[in-house]
Design a protein around this motif. Structure first.
Motif, mmCIF file in Angstrom:
data_model
loop_
_atom_site.group_PDB
_atom_site.id
_atom_site.type_symbol
_atom_site.label_atom_id
_atom_site.label_comp_id
_atom_site.label_asym_id
_atom_site.label_seq_id
_atom_site.Cartn_x
_atom_site.Cartn_y
_atom_site.Cartn_z
ATOM 1 N N ALA A 1 0.849 -1.191 0.000
ATOM 2 C CA ALA A 1 0.000 0.000 0.000
ATOM 3 C C ALA A 1 0.882 1.237 0.000
ATOM 4 C CB ALA A 1 -0.905 0.012 1.230
ATOM 5 N N HIS A 2 0.674 2.121 -0.969
ATOM 6 C CA HIS A 2 1.479 3.322 -1.068
ATOM 7 C C HIS A 2 1.097 4.302 0.025
ATOM 8 C CE1 HIS A 2 3.093 1.947 -4.854
ATOM 9 N NE2 HIS A 2 1.869 1.739 -5.308
ATOM 10 N N TRP A 3 2.122 5.095 0.465
ATOM 11 C CA TRP A 3 1.831 6.120 1.466
ATOM 12 C C TRP A 3 0.893 7.173 0.905
ATOM 13 C CZ3 TRP A 3 1.380 7.423 6.218
ATOM 14 C CH2 TRP A 3 1.290 8.764 6.556
ATOM 15 N N TRP A 4 1.191 7.647 -0.301
ATOM 16 C CA TRP A 4 0.338 8.683 -0.887
ATOM 17 C C TRP A 4 -0.899 8.060 -1.512
ATOM 18 C CZ3 TRP A 4 0.932 13.355 0.589
ATOM 19 C CH2 TRP A 4 2.187 13.819 0.948
ATOM 20 N N PRO A 5 -2.036 8.746 -1.380
ATOM 21 C CA PRO A 5 -3.255 8.231 -2.012
ATOM 22 C C PRO A 5 -3.122 8.195 -3.532
ATOM 23 C CG PRO A 5 -3.734 9.992 -0.418
ATOM 24 C CD PRO A 5 -2.263 9.979 -0.635
ATOM 25 N N ARG A 6 -3.979 7.424 -4.159
ATOM 26 C CA ARG A 6 -4.049 7.477 -5.603
ATOM 27 C C ARG A 6 -4.358 8.895 -6.046
ATOM 28 N NH1 ARG A 6 -7.949 2.783 -7.654
ATOM 29 N NH2 ARG A 6 -9.424 4.246 -6.732
ATOM 30 N N ARG A 7 -4.025 9.239 -7.279
ATOM 31 C CA ARG A 7 -4.137 10.627 -7.721
ATOM 32 C C ARG A 7 -5.558 11.158 -7.569
ATOM 33 N NH1 ARG A 7 -1.610 12.085 -13.435
ATOM 34 N NH2 ARG A 7 0.200 11.369 -12.230
ATOM 35 N N SER A 8 -6.536 10.373 -7.985
ATOM 36 C CA SER A 8 -7.926 10.848 -7.885
ATOM 37 C C SER A 8 -8.339 11.007 -6.426
ATOM 38 C CB SER A 8 -8.864 9.874 -8.600
ATOM 39 O OG SER A 8 -8.784 8.573 -8.015
#
Length: 637
Positions: free
Chosen positions: A32-39
Motif C-alpha cells: 500500500a502506497h503512502w500517498w493516495p491514488r491521484r484521484s
C-alpha cells in the motif's frame, strides 16, 4: 486492494498452513502506497481546502480560549521564554507547551494574525485525514481509506472544535499516531516504528499532559490482553524507548518546575500542573472551580452530532460488521481491537471525569475509520442482506428527513427576513436567551431572531440547498447500488454545510471577538483624539475580551478580573500589578491619565451602576462597549 497482514507463524501452523516469513509479511505491508491514488488525493485535498482554508484568514481571533492561547504564544514569540507560559503578563501554568511553541514559531514567520494561529490546526486535520487514509488502506483497502479520510474532513465535531485554538486536534494526531506506530512496529517487527511511537507519545504529553500516557497505555494494555500480544512486551523497548520519551518530554517539565515556585500556599508548577490540573480536575475538585460537567445523557448523545452525518449509519455498520466478524487475526482485526479499546477508554474516562464537549476529540478519527470500514462491509452486503439494507436505508431516511426539516426552517427564516436590511453587527439582533449559560459550543444559534437572520442569508442559502438536495440524492444513489457515489455525496453535502457554518461564524465575528473594539482604540490613539499615555483596561475576567490584549500587544489591567485562569498566576510575588477592584477604578475614574475601559456585555449593568453618567461611550459592538472617563479632547484633571 485489501491490504491485510497474514496470521502469525504459530496460528498458521495450527491451521495446517506453511508459515509466512517475516520478509513476506513486511513486503505485503509495503504494497500500500503512502500517498493516495491521484484521484483520491485530489478529492481529499479538495475537501480539505473547501472546508478548512477559510478558517485560516477569518474570523479574527475570538474571545476566551482562542485569543487567550494566542496571547500565550505571542508572549513566547516576543520574549523568547519558551518555558513559562504567560497570558496578559500573568503565569499560565495549566497547559502543556507544544501547541504554543508551534504558534509562536508561526508568529515569527507570518506575523500576529489569525493565519499563524489556525494554520497548525488546519494542517493537523489534514494529517489526521491522511493517517486515516493510510491506516484504512492497510487494513481494509482503498475504498475504506477514501471514505475514512472523507469522514474525518467532513464530521461536524472535527470541524467545530478546530474553530478555536485548543490543543485537541494536535493531541489526537500524536496519540493516534502513537497507536499506529506501535501496531506497525509489532506487525513488521521493526524497532524504528516503536521508537517513533515513543517520540509521538512524548509529543502528546507535551501537548496535553499525562492523560496521553493514561489513554495510550490503557489502550495498549487492553489490546495486549485481548489479542494475547502482551507477551511481546519486550518488543516495545520499554527501557530505551522510555529514555527516548524522557529526552523529549522531561526537560520542559523540569525547567517549568524550577522556574515557577512560590505561588498560592507555597505551591508552584509541580503541584498546580500535576496535582491540580490532572488529579483534582479528574475528581472535580480543581481550583478554581471554573468548569462544568455535561449531564450523562447529553455527553453520550452529543457524539451523534460530533460524528454527523456518519453517525446515522452506525446501526447498519454494527450489523454488517457483526455478520462478517472473523477470527482471523489479521491487520484489520488488530486495528479494530486497538482503536476500539482506545475509543472505549477515552469515552468512559471522560464520562466519569469533569468534561467539556471537545475533550473526547481524540476518538473522532478512530470512530471515523472504524465507521467507514463498516460502511464498506455494509455496501458489500447491501444487495443480499435484507437487515443491513434496511438499516442502511433507514440512515438515509433519517438524514433526508433531518435535511428536509433544516431546509424548511432555513427557507422560512429566509422568507421572513427577505425585506429586512443586512445588519453587519448580528450581536445587536440576537435574543440573548442564555441557553446553557453559553457553555455549549452552539448556544448562540438558539438566539437567532428574524432581524438577525438577515445577516445570515448567504450561509443559510448554501445550507438550505445542501440539505434539500444532498441527502435525497445520496439515498437515491444508494438504492440504485451506486454506493461509492452515494457515500461521497454525503461527504459533499456535509462539506457544503460546513462551509456555510464557517461563513455564519464569520458573521458572528463582531459578537465573538473584540478585535473591532481594539482597532477603534488604536484608531483614536493614532488620530490624537486622546493622549498616548491613556490606559486601556478590561472589566471582568480576561476571557470576556481576551482578543483586546492580544491585538493591542500589551498587558491590559483587569478590573475584578482576578479569577479563573488568572488566579493562580496572580499569587506569585513577581506578578505584575494588573488587578484592580471596582472601588479602585471608581476612585481614579476621571482623575489623572485618561482611562479607556472595555466592558463586556455580561458586565454592562454592573459598570453602569458603578460609573453611571460619568462614562463616555466610544464604541458599541454586540452589546460590548469601549468607554472612557472624559469627553475626547478634554485634558487630564
Amino acid at each position: 486492494m485489501n491490504m491485510t497482514t497474514v496470521a502469525t507463524d504459530r496460528e498458521q501452523s495450527k491451521a495446517g498452513k506453511r508459515p509466512v516469513s517475516r520478509t513476506k509479511i513486511q513486503s505485503g505491508l509495503r504494497e500500500a502506497h503512502w500517498w493516495p491514488r491521484r484521484s483520491h488525493l485530489v478529492w481529499i485535498l479538495g475537501l480539505f481546502l473547501a472546508v478548512y482554508a477559510g478558517s485560516l484568514f477569518s474570523p479574527p481571533l475570538l474571545d476566551d480560549a482562542d485569543a487567550t492561547h494566542a496571547n500565550a504564544s505571542r508572549h513566547m514569540a516576543e520574549t523568547g521564554d519558551f518555558v513559562t507560559l504567560r497570558v496578559n503578563g500573568i503565569r499560565y501554568l495549566e497547559k502543556a507547551p507544544l501547541p504554543y511553541w508551534v504558534v509562536a514559531a508561526g508568529f515569527k514567520v507570518f506575523g500576529y494574525d489569525t493565519f499563524a494561529v489556525h494554520l497548525p490546526l488546519a494542517l493537523s486535520v489534514l494529517a489526521l485525514a491522511l493517517l486515516a487514509y493510510r491506516w484504512g488502506m492497510l487494513a481494509w483497502g482503498d475504498r475504506a481509506a477514501l471514505y475514512a479520510a472523507s469522514a474525518v474532513l467532513t464530521s461536524v465535531g472535527v470541524f467545530l472544535f478546530t474553530r478555536v485554538f485548543i490543543p485537541e486536534v494536535l493531541l489526537s494526531l500524536f496519540m493516534v499516531g502513537t497507536l499506529y506506530c506501535v501496531l506497525r512496529g509489532l506487525e513488521l517487527r521493526k524497532k524504528a516504528w516503536i521508537y517513533a511511537a515513543w517520540t509521538m507519545l512524548a509529543f502528546a504529553v507535551l501537548t496535553k499532559g499525562l492523560v496521553a500516557i493514561v489513554f495510550v497505555g490503557a489502550a495498549l494494555l487492553a489490546y495486549g490482553l485481548f489479542t494475547g500480544d502482551l507477551r511481546r512486551w519486550r518488543e516495545l523497548r520499554l527501557l530505551t524507548g522510555g529514555l527516548l520519551f524522557l529526552a523529549f518530554a522531561a526537560p520542559w517539565h523540569i525547567l517549568a518546575g524550577l522556574r515557577n515556585t512560590g505561588g498560592a500556599q507555597g505551591h508552584g508548577f509541580f503541584w498546580f500542573y500535576f496535582v491540580n490540573e490532572h488529579w483534582l480536575r479528574f475528581l472535580g475538585k480543581r481550583m478554581p472551580h471554573d468548569y462544568n460537567k455535561l449531564p450523562g445523557w447529553l455527553y453520550w448523545s452529543l457524539h451523534l452530532v460530533w460524528l454527523f452525518p456518519w453517525s446515522l449509519l452506525w446501526p447498519a455498520v454494527a450489523i454488517a460488521a457483526w455478520r462478517e466478524r472473523s477470527t482471523r487475526r489479521d491487520f484489520a482485526w488488530r486495528t479494530s481491537v486497538l482503536l476500539g479499546s482506545f475509543t472505549s477508554i477515552v469515552l468512559i474516562f471522560f464520562a466519569m471525569s469533569t468534561n467539556q464537549e471537545y475533550y473526547t476529540y481524540p476518538v473522532y478519527m478512530p470512530l471515523a475509520l472504524l465507521t467507514m470500514a463498516g460502511v464498506v462491509i455494509a455496501e458489500r452486503r447491501f444487495a443480499l442482506d435484507t437487515k443491513v439494507r434496511r438499516w442502511f436505508i433507514a440512515g438515509h431516511v433519517v438524514l433526508t428527513v433531518v435535511g428536509a426539516g433544516v431546509a424548511l426552517a432555513l427557507a422560512g427564516g429566509l422568507w421572513q427576513s427577505r425585506k429586512l436590511p443586512y445588519v453587519s453587527d448580528i450581536g445587536e439582533m440576537l435574543a440573548h436567551r442564555g441557553v446553557g449559560d453559553y457553555t455549549l459550543s452552539m448556544s448562540h444559534f438558539f438566539d437567532l431572531t428574524g432581524p438577525s437572520f438577515a445577516a445570515l442569508r448567504l450561509p443559510a442559502t448554501l445550507a438550505m440547498i445542501a440539505f434539500a438536495a444532498g441527502p435525497g440524492i445520496s439515498w437515491w444513489l444508494r438504492k440504485k447500488g451506486e454506493h461509492k457515489a452515494s457515500t461521497l455525496t454525503m461527504a459533499l453535502t456535509s462539506a457544503i454545510f460546513l462551509i456555510a457554518a464557517h461563513i455564519a461564524l464569520v458573521r458572528f465575528g463582531p459578537m465573538l471577538s473584540s478585535q473591532k473594539i481594539e482597532a477603534r482604540y488604536e484608531e483614536l490613539m493614532d488620530s490624537g483624539a486622546f493622549a498616548k499615555d491613556s490606559e486601556l483596561m478590561l472589566y471582568g475576567d480576561q476571557s470576556y475580551g481576551s482578543s483586546i490584549p492580544f491585538y493591542a500587544g500589551e498587558t491590559v489591567p483587569l478590573v475584578e478580573g482576578r479569577s479563573t485562569s488568572m488566579w493562580f498566576g496572580s499569587t506569585f510575588p513577581d506578578a505584575p500589578k494588573i488587578f484592580w477592584t471596582k472601588q479602585e477604578l471608581e476612585d481614579v475614574w476621571g482623575i489623572g491619565r485618561r482611562k479607556v475601559l472595555f466592558v463586556p456585555l455580561e458586565k454592562r449593568d454592573e459598570v453602569d451602576a458603578l460609573l453611571g453618567k460619568r462614562q463616555v461611550v466610544l464604541m458599541e459592538v454586540s452589546g460590548k462597549a469601549l468607554v472612557t472617563d472624559r469627553p475626547l479632547g478634554e485634558p487630564a484633571r
